[in-house]
Write an enzyme that holds these catalytic residues in place. Sequence first.
Site, PDB file in Angstrom:
ATOM      1  N   MET A   1      21.859 -56.684  -5.355  1.00  0.00           N
ATOM      2  CA  MET A   1      21.889 -56.601  -6.815  1.00  0.00           C
ATOM      3  C   MET A   1      20.497 -56.897  -7.373  1.00  0.00           C
ATOM      4  O   MET A   1      20.348 -57.145  -8.574  1.00  0.00           O
ATOM      5  CB  MET A   1      22.925 -57.564  -7.382  1.00  0.00           C
ATOM      6  CG  MET A   1      24.346 -57.205  -6.917  1.00  0.00           C
ATOM      7  SD  MET A   1      25.639 -57.817  -7.991  1.00  0.00           S
ATOM      8  CE  MET A   1      25.378 -59.570  -7.877  1.00  0.00           C
TER       9      MET A   1
ATOM     10  N   HIS B   1      17.113 -61.789   0.988  1.00  0.00           N
ATOM     11  CA  HIS B   1      17.141 -60.319   1.029  1.00  0.00           C
ATOM     12  C   HIS B   1      16.049 -59.795   1.960  1.00  0.00           C
ATOM     13  O   HIS B   1      16.259 -58.826   2.694  1.00  0.00           O
ATOM     14  CB  HIS B   1      16.886 -59.743  -0.366  1.00  0.00           C
ATOM     15  CG  HIS B   1      17.877 -60.135  -1.422  1.00  0.00           C
ATOM     16  ND1 HIS B   1      17.556 -60.940  -2.480  1.00  0.00           N
ATOM     17  CD2 HIS B   1      19.184 -59.814  -1.577  1.00  0.00           C
ATOM     18  CE1 HIS B   1      18.615 -61.088  -3.256  1.00  0.00           C
ATOM     19  NE2 HIS B   1      19.619 -60.435  -2.733  1.00  0.00           N
TER      20      HIS B   1
ATOM     21  N   SER C   1      19.843 -65.401  -5.892  1.00  0.00           N
ATOM     22  CA  SER C   1      19.220 -64.959  -7.148  1.00  0.00           C
ATOM     23  C   SER C   1      19.636 -65.877  -8.290  1.00  0.00           C
ATOM     24  O   SER C   1      18.910 -66.049  -9.261  1.00  0.00           O
ATOM     25  CB  SER C   1      19.640 -63.526  -7.474  1.00  0.00           C
ATOM     26  OG  SER C   1      19.349 -62.664  -6.388  1.00  0.00           O
TER      27      SER C   1
HETATM   28  P1  AMP Z   1      23.141 -59.998  -3.684  1.00  0.00           P
HETATM   29  O1  AMP Z   1      21.895 -59.373  -4.224  1.00  0.00           O
HETATM   30  O2  AMP Z   1      23.303 -61.426  -4.070  1.00  0.00           O
HETATM   31  O3  AMP Z   1      24.368 -59.150  -3.915  1.00  0.00           O
HETATM   32  O4  AMP Z   1      22.946 -60.040  -2.116  1.00  0.00           O
HETATM   33  C1  AMP Z   1      22.650 -58.867  -1.387  1.00  0.00           C
HETATM   34  C2  AMP Z   1      22.811 -59.139   0.074  1.00  0.00           C
HETATM   35  O5  AMP Z   1      21.906 -60.181   0.460  1.00  0.00           O
HETATM   36  C3  AMP Z   1      24.216 -59.621   0.447  1.00  0.00           C
HETATM   37  O6  AMP Z   1      24.584 -59.045   1.695  1.00  0.00           O
HETATM   38  C4  AMP Z   1      24.031 -61.100   0.546  1.00  0.00           C
HETATM   39  O7  AMP Z   1      24.967 -61.717   1.403  1.00  0.00           O
HETATM   40  C5  AMP Z   1      22.629 -61.185   1.108  1.00  0.00           C
HETATM   41  N1  AMP Z   1      22.058 -62.508   0.837  1.00  0.00           N
HETATM   42  C6  AMP Z   1      21.902 -63.094  -0.374  1.00  0.00           C
HETATM   43  N2  AMP Z   1      21.401 -64.333  -0.242  1.00  0.00           N
HETATM   44  C7  AMP Z   1      21.242 -64.542   1.094  1.00  0.00           C
HETATM   45  C8  AMP Z   1      20.776 -65.633   1.874  1.00  0.00           C
HETATM   46  N3  AMP Z   1      20.379 -66.772   1.326  1.00  0.00           N
HETATM   47  N4  AMP Z   1      20.759 -65.491   3.224  1.00  0.00           N
HETATM   48  C9  AMP Z   1      21.194 -64.346   3.795  1.00  0.00           C
HETATM   49  N5  AMP Z   1      21.640 -63.279   3.110  1.00  0.00           N
HETATM   50  C10 AMP Z   1      21.665 -63.368   1.775  1.00  0.00           C
END
Ligand code: AMP
Length: 279
Positions: free
Chosen positions: A27, A34, A184
Amino acid sequence: MRAVRIISEPAEIPSTGQGSRGLVPTMGYLHEGHQELIRRAAAENDEVVVSVFVNPLQFGPGEDYQTYPRDLERDARMAAEAGASWIYHPSPETMYPAGFATTVRVGGPLTERWEGERRPGHFDGVATVVTKLFNQLRPRRAYFGEKDYQQLQVVRRFTADLDLGVEIVPVPVVREPDGLARSSRNVYLTPEERPRATVLYRALLAIREAARGGAAPAKALAAGEAVLATVPEFVPDYLAVVHPETLEPITDWVPGARAIVAGRFPTVRLIDNMEVWDR
Ligand code: AMP
């Protein structure tokens, strides 16, 4: 480092040819977590696409869809730095044009408990958008963080059930030096809350330590609850010890058992999890 190209229309998506495409769905408002997914994807594929799409379908009423942090220029630089080939950034109208009427839904207990219970419709939104991203981008592999552990299991379920033919690659949680899982949403934490937000991580560690010391799941869970109670401004939604695939609460240890936690500070809702019993 030059920022990468940004594609926003399905018609402009290049075909993969013979090469393998790795997809990292996000997102946006990228962080080190990420970037770890992107590095992993870059090491294992000929090309890496990072999708940046704040998906309205997975936010409920009163959640932070409007205020979710966005900075596409910065995302393009950070994605490039980690090895992305290009960014896919469709508009909500492109993804959900007038007349759009289809939902991908994973049924059963996996989506009914924990995040599913607190965020009705959330996993329908995730399953629908990820299915569309897979169909538009045709990746060989897609990378998901264990940070969103229940989401990872939901993605595995519909990818297998619908024969989507994409290999789902899990990536361990990336943390700040003090243990807070990178997110985020961490930018919402006030300077007072920020150091106290490590309470989720410390509760998970306490459960793992208790387990390693011979405690049964219920006893280990109590050790985690005691840690959470030391930060009263954090209001837990749940803290549980669960089976790693079904996410059902367990009464005896199983290989890969996970502790999962979620709850709210006044400014932001946080989630985290940890493997507490070795595979
Ligand atoms: P998001 O932008 O929050 O939807 O996350 C996008 C992807 O990044 C998802 O697969 C999350 O699980 C992964 N992600 C977000 N934060 C972390 C983190 N701290 N460690 C590992 N993966 C992450």
